[in-house]
Motif scaffolding. Structure first.
Motif, PDB file in Angstrom:
ATOM      1  N   ASP A 230      -3.248 -27.788  -3.833  1.00 63.14           N
ATOM      2  CA  ASP A 230      -3.019 -28.962  -4.699  1.00 63.14           C
ATOM      3  C   ASP A 230      -4.236 -29.880  -4.755  1.00 63.14           C
ATOM      4  OD1 ASP A 230      -2.234 -29.469  -1.877  1.00 63.14           O
ATOM      5  OD2 ASP A 230      -1.936 -31.533  -2.590  1.00 63.14           O
ATOM      6  N   LEU A 231      -4.946 -30.012  -3.629  1.00 64.52           N
ATOM      7  CA  LEU A 231      -6.146 -30.872  -3.632  1.00 64.52           C
ATOM      8  C   LEU A 231      -7.260 -30.206  -4.439  1.00 64.52           C
ATOM      9  CD1 LEU A 231      -6.352 -32.009   0.117  1.00 64.52           C
ATOM     10  CD2 LEU A 231      -5.552 -33.356  -1.830  1.00 64.52           C
ATOM     11  N   LEU A 232      -7.369 -28.887  -4.274  1.00 62.00           N
ATOM     12  CA  LEU A 232      -8.461 -28.165  -4.952  1.00 62.00           C
ATOM     13  C   LEU A 232      -8.289 -28.226  -6.460  1.00 62.00           C
ATOM     14  CD1 LEU A 232     -10.914 -26.629  -3.887  1.00 62.00           C
ATOM     15  CD2 LEU A 232      -9.660 -24.523  -4.205  1.00 62.00           C
ATOM     16  N   GLN A 233      -7.038 -28.117  -6.897  1.00 60.18           N
ATOM     17  CA  GLN A 233      -6.773 -28.063  -8.345  1.00 60.18           C
ATOM     18  C   GLN A 233      -7.150 -29.385  -9.027  1.00 60.18           C
ATOM     19  OE1 GLN A 233      -2.707 -26.781  -7.920  1.00 60.18           O
ATOM     20  NE2 GLN A 233      -3.206 -24.663  -8.539  1.00 60.18           N
ATOM     21  N   ARG A 234      -7.245 -30.443  -8.220  1.00 66.55           N
ATOM     22  CA  ARG A 234      -7.569 -31.766  -8.779  1.00 66.55           C
ATOM     23  C   ARG A 234      -9.075 -31.924  -8.967  1.00 66.55           C
ATOM     24  NH1 ARG A 234      -4.720 -35.655  -4.802  1.00 66.55           N
ATOM     25  NH2 ARG A 234      -2.860 -34.387  -5.091  1.00 66.55           N
ATOM     26  N   LEU A 235      -9.868 -30.977  -8.436  1.00 64.71           N
ATOM     27  CA  LEU A 235     -11.323 -31.154  -8.410  1.00 64.71           C
ATOM     28  C   LEU A 235     -12.033 -30.359  -9.488  1.00 64.71           C
ATOM     29  CD1 LEU A 235     -11.873 -30.870  -4.551  1.00 64.71           C
ATOM     30  CD2 LEU A 235     -11.760 -32.970  -5.919  1.00 64.71           C
ATOM     31  N   GLU A 236     -13.126 -30.905  -9.950  1.00 62.27           N
ATOM     32  CA  GLU A 236     -14.056 -30.169 -10.834  1.00 62.27           C
ATOM     33  C   GLU A 236     -15.109 -29.577  -9.901  1.00 62.27           C
ATOM     34  OE1 GLU A 236     -12.628 -30.939 -14.558  1.00 62.27           O
ATOM     35  OE2 GLU A 236     -14.830 -30.888 -14.652  1.00 62.27           O
ATOM     36  N   LEU A 237     -15.059 -28.264  -9.647  1.00 61.94           N
ATOM     37  CA  LEU A 237     -16.029 -27.674  -8.717  1.00 61.94           C
ATOM     38  C   LEU A 237     -17.382 -27.502  -9.401  1.00 61.94           C
ATOM     39  CD1 LEU A 237     -13.959 -24.971  -6.776  1.00 61.94           C
ATOM     40  CD2 LEU A 237     -14.321 -27.402  -6.267  1.00 61.94           C
ATOM     41  N   SER A 238     -18.448 -27.796  -8.641  1.00 55.80           N
ATOM     42  CA  SER A 238     -19.803 -27.537  -9.162  1.00 55.80           C
ATOM     43  C   SER A 238     -20.007 -26.025  -9.195  1.00 55.80           C
ATOM     44  CB  SER A 238     -20.824 -28.184  -8.214  1.00 55.80           C
ATOM     45  OG  SER A 238     -20.799 -27.488  -6.969  1.00 55.80           O
ATOM     46  N   ASP A 239     -21.088 -25.590  -9.861  1.00 53.79           N
ATOM     47  CA  ASP A 239     -21.398 -24.145  -9.910  1.00 53.79           C
ATOM     48  C   ASP A 239     -21.531 -23.590  -8.495  1.00 53.79           C
ATOM     49  OD1 ASP A 239     -23.524 -24.344 -12.912  1.00 53.79           O
ATOM     50  OD2 ASP A 239     -21.336 -24.423 -12.601  1.00 53.79           O
ATOM     51  N   GLU A 240     -22.230 -24.365  -7.651  1.00 55.37           N
ATOM     52  CA  GLU A 240     -22.432 -23.896  -6.269  1.00 55.37           C
ATOM     53  C   GLU A 240     -21.083 -23.776  -5.545  1.00 55.37           C
ATOM     54  OE1 GLU A 240     -23.877 -26.723  -3.203  1.00 55.37           O
ATOM     55  OE2 GLU A 240     -25.277 -25.127  -2.594  1.00 55.37           O
ATOM     56  N   GLN A 241     -20.214 -24.791  -5.735  1.00 49.53           N
ATOM     57  CA  GLN A 241     -18.918 -24.768  -5.039  1.00 49.53           C
ATOM     58  C   GLN A 241     -18.083 -23.587  -5.536  1.00 49.53           C
ATOM     59  OE1 GLN A 241     -17.638 -28.759  -6.027  1.00 49.53           O
ATOM     60  NE2 GLN A 241     -18.177 -29.558  -3.992  1.00 49.53           N
ATOM     61  N   GLN A 242     -18.127 -23.348  -6.852  1.00 54.03           N
ATOM     62  CA  GLN A 242     -17.359 -22.229  -7.437  1.00 54.03           C
ATOM     63  C   GLN A 242     -17.826 -20.919  -6.808  1.00 54.03           C
ATOM     64  OE1 GLN A 242     -14.843 -22.949  -9.720  1.00 54.03           O
ATOM     65  NE2 GLN A 242     -14.328 -20.797  -9.298  1.00 54.03           N
ATOM     66  N   ARG A 243     -19.161 -20.761  -6.739  1.00 52.22           N
ATOM     67  CA  ARG A 243     -19.743 -19.522  -6.186  1.00 52.22           C
ATOM     68  C   ARG A 243     -19.348 -19.358  -4.712  1.00 52.22           C
ATOM     69  NH1 ARG A 243     -24.094 -19.014  -3.160  1.00 52.22           N
ATOM     70  NH2 ARG A 243     -24.990 -21.060  -3.690  1.00 52.22           N
ATOM     71  N   LEU A 244     -19.467 -20.432  -3.955  1.00 43.57           N
ATOM     72  CA  LEU A 244     -19.174 -20.339  -2.521  1.00 43.57           C
ATOM     73  C   LEU A 244     -17.707 -20.008  -2.294  1.00 43.57           C
ATOM     74  CD1 LEU A 244     -21.317 -23.335  -1.213  1.00 43.57           C
ATOM     75  CD2 LEU A 244     -21.699 -20.889  -0.754  1.00 43.57           C
ATOM     76  N   LEU A 245     -16.806 -20.609  -3.107  1.00 39.31           N
ATOM     77  CA  LEU A 245     -15.369 -20.309  -2.940  1.00 39.31           C
ATOM     78  C   LEU A 245     -15.112 -18.838  -3.259  1.00 39.31           C
ATOM     79  CD1 LEU A 245     -12.460 -21.047  -2.392  1.00 39.31           C
ATOM     80  CD2 LEU A 245     -12.277 -21.942  -4.732  1.00 39.31           C
ATOM     81  N   GLU A 246     -15.742 -18.341  -4.329  1.00 42.04           N
ATOM     82  CA  GLU A 246     -15.549 -16.923  -4.675  1.00 42.04           C
ATOM     83  C   GLU A 246     -16.043 -16.021  -3.542  1.00 42.04           C
ATOM     84  OE1 GLU A 246     -15.847 -17.944  -9.408  1.00 42.04           O
ATOM     85  OE2 GLU A 246     -17.487 -16.764  -8.480  1.00 42.04           O
ATOM     86  N   GLU A 247     -17.204 -16.368  -2.969  1.00 40.92           N
ATOM     87  CA  GLU A 247     -17.718 -15.588  -1.840  1.00 40.92           C
ATOM     88  C   GLU A 247     -16.723 -15.618  -0.679  1.00 40.92           C
ATOM     89  OE1 GLU A 247     -22.494 -16.647  -2.362  1.00 40.92           O
ATOM     90  OE2 GLU A 247     -21.566 -16.789  -0.368  1.00 40.92           O
ATOM     91  N   TYR A 248     -16.179 -16.793  -0.392  1.00 42.59           N
ATOM     92  CA  TYR A 248     -15.224 -16.936   0.716  1.00 42.59           C
ATOM     93  C   TYR A 248     -14.023 -16.010   0.491  1.00 42.59           C
ATOM     94  CZ  TYR A 248     -11.966 -19.165   4.022  1.00 42.59           C
ATOM     95  OH  TYR A 248     -11.064 -19.408   5.039  1.00 42.59           O
ATOM     96  N   LEU A 249     -13.493 -16.032  -0.734  1.00 44.15           N
ATOM     97  CA  LEU A 249     -12.287 -15.244  -1.030  1.00 44.15           C
ATOM     98  C   LEU A 249     -12.602 -13.751  -1.011  1.00 44.15           C
ATOM     99  CD1 LEU A 249     -10.765 -17.602  -3.755  1.00 44.15           C
ATOM    100  CD2 LEU A 249     -10.143 -17.417  -1.324  1.00 44.15           C
ATOM    101  N   GLU A 250     -13.834 -13.377  -1.443  1.00 46.27           N
ATOM    102  CA  GLU A 250     -14.259 -11.982  -1.353  1.00 46.27           C
ATOM    103  C   GLU A 250     -14.295 -11.543   0.117  1.00 46.27           C
ATOM    104  OE1 GLU A 250     -13.768 -10.627  -4.588  1.00 46.27           O
ATOM    105  OE2 GLU A 250     -14.880  -9.271  -3.239  1.00 46.27           O
ATOM    106  N   GLU A 251     -14.949 -12.378   0.947  1.00 47.56           N
ATOM    107  CA  GLU A 251     -15.117 -12.021   2.367  1.00 47.56           C
ATOM    108  C   GLU A 251     -13.749 -11.934   3.053  1.00 47.56           C
ATOM    109  OE1 GLU A 251     -19.370 -14.347   2.381  1.00 47.56           O
ATOM    110  OE2 GLU A 251     -17.741 -15.146   3.627  1.00 47.56           O
ATOM    111  N   ARG A 252     -12.796 -12.711   2.555  1.00 43.48           N
ATOM    112  CA  ARG A 252     -11.473 -12.734   3.191  1.00 43.48           C
ATOM    113  C   ARG A 252     -10.785 -11.386   2.978  1.00 43.48           C
ATOM    114  NH1 ARG A 252      -6.712 -16.896   1.550  1.00 43.48           N
ATOM    115  NH2 ARG A 252      -6.841 -15.597  -0.319  1.00 43.48           N
ATOM    116  N   LYS A 253     -11.136 -10.742   1.848  1.00 45.75           N
ATOM    117  CA  LYS A 253     -10.469  -9.470   1.527  1.00 45.75           C
ATOM    118  C   LYS A 253     -10.979  -8.358   2.438  1.00 45.75           C
ATOM    119  CE  LYS A 253      -9.812 -10.393  -3.435  1.00 45.75           C
ATOM    120  NZ  LYS A 253     -10.646 -10.315  -4.649  1.00 45.75           N
TER     121      LYS A 253
END
Ligand SMILES: NC(=O)c1ccc(NCc2ccccc2N2CCOCC2)nc1
Length: 254
Positions: A230-253
């Motif tokens: 819910d907190l994340l959905q309220r935010l406008e992620l920067s390009d860097e933040q978007q990339r880092l989150l995607e990397e995190y979710l990839e690594e989690r898999k």
């Protein structure tokens, strides 16, 4: 010469249990903020504004029902004394389960106010007409019932005081606080390097500050995604933040 030539912010608390305030005036960051003159904290006890033999501060509710309400006149006088001390432009804040949910954004906004007065309700609460006449903002620290508003007032004051300039020593630690960028905090580590067989993430031992910054931001993003979407959905992620989150979710898999 102290760099803090700023005038001390004045926070008054109207409460029949003034000694409770020692929890923030005698300990930690908030007590240091008082000692260094960034903030002044004063309790205003409605009992000091009674004139009957028993110093009565409670009164029976019209319409009957269990419990008592806070007596109007002593409360009104305590509020006016607190406002006169804190500065006439001070906002009067009432803590109650009916208030709007307090959060970091509200703390940041209130930290800009020159003075604040907090009304800590006891008994079953306060006459609605006094709320209408005297209260500027009604806040809640969470969806649960407490025996009084003092803990809520102290929670708000603590969250606000640490945001005042010069209070947290090196200011950036307030910015690095979780929630300051709307994200949850990253994991933290200190000695020993191996604890119960678990090591410290090697990036934190690398001395490479840019890699460390990115790792911490990635962890904050991933944690916020996992625990408080819910907190994340309220935010406008920067390009860097978007990339880092995607990397995190990839690594989690993996
Ligand atoms: N969530 C919060 O911020 C919060 C704040 C205060 C609070 N209690 C003081 C109080 C204050 C105002 C009205 C009623 C009451 N209560 C008195 C005791 O009985 C229940 C109602 N409780 C929870």
């Amino acid at each position: 010469m102290s760099s803090d030539r700023r005038r001390a912010k004045r926070y008054g608390v109207v409460s029949i249990f003034p000694e409770m305030l020692s929890a923030i005036s005698q300990y930690g960051v908030s007590s240091r903020a008082i000692d260094q003159g960034s903030v002044a904290l004063e309790a205003w006890n409605p009992r000091s504004f009674t004139h009957d033999r028993h110093h009565t501060v409670d009164d029976r509710p019209y319409g009957g029902g269990p419990g008592m309400l806070m007596k109007v006149e002593p409360l009104k006088q305590a509020l006016h004394a607190a406002k006169a001390w804190a500065g006439e432009g001070s906002k009067v804040i009432y803590l109650s389960p009916q208030g709007q949910p307090f959060n970091q954004r509200a703390a940041q906004r209130l930290a800009a106010e020159p003075g604040l007065v907090f009304l800590a309700g006891r008994y079953e609460g306060v006459d609605e007409r006094l709320i209408n006449a005297e209260i500027d903002e009604e806040w809640s620290i969470g969806d649960y019932v407490l025996s009084g508003g003092e803990l809520g007032a102290m929670v708000m004051i603590d969250a606000i005081v640490r945001l005042l300039p010069g209070v947290l020593g090196h200011n950036q630690s307030a910015e690095q606080d979780s929630f300051s960028d709307g994200l949850l905090d990253c994991p933290h580590y200190t000695r020993p390097e191996v604890y119960e067989g678990e090591t410290v993430p090697e990036v934190l031992l690398s001395g490479n500050h840019e890699r460390i910054r990115q790792w911490r931001l990635k962890q904050s993003l991933g944690r916020t995604y996992e625990r408080r979407l819910d907190l994340l959905q309220r935010l406008e992620l920067s390009d860097e933040q978007q990339r880092l989150l995607e990397e995190y979710l990839e690594e989690r898999k993996q």
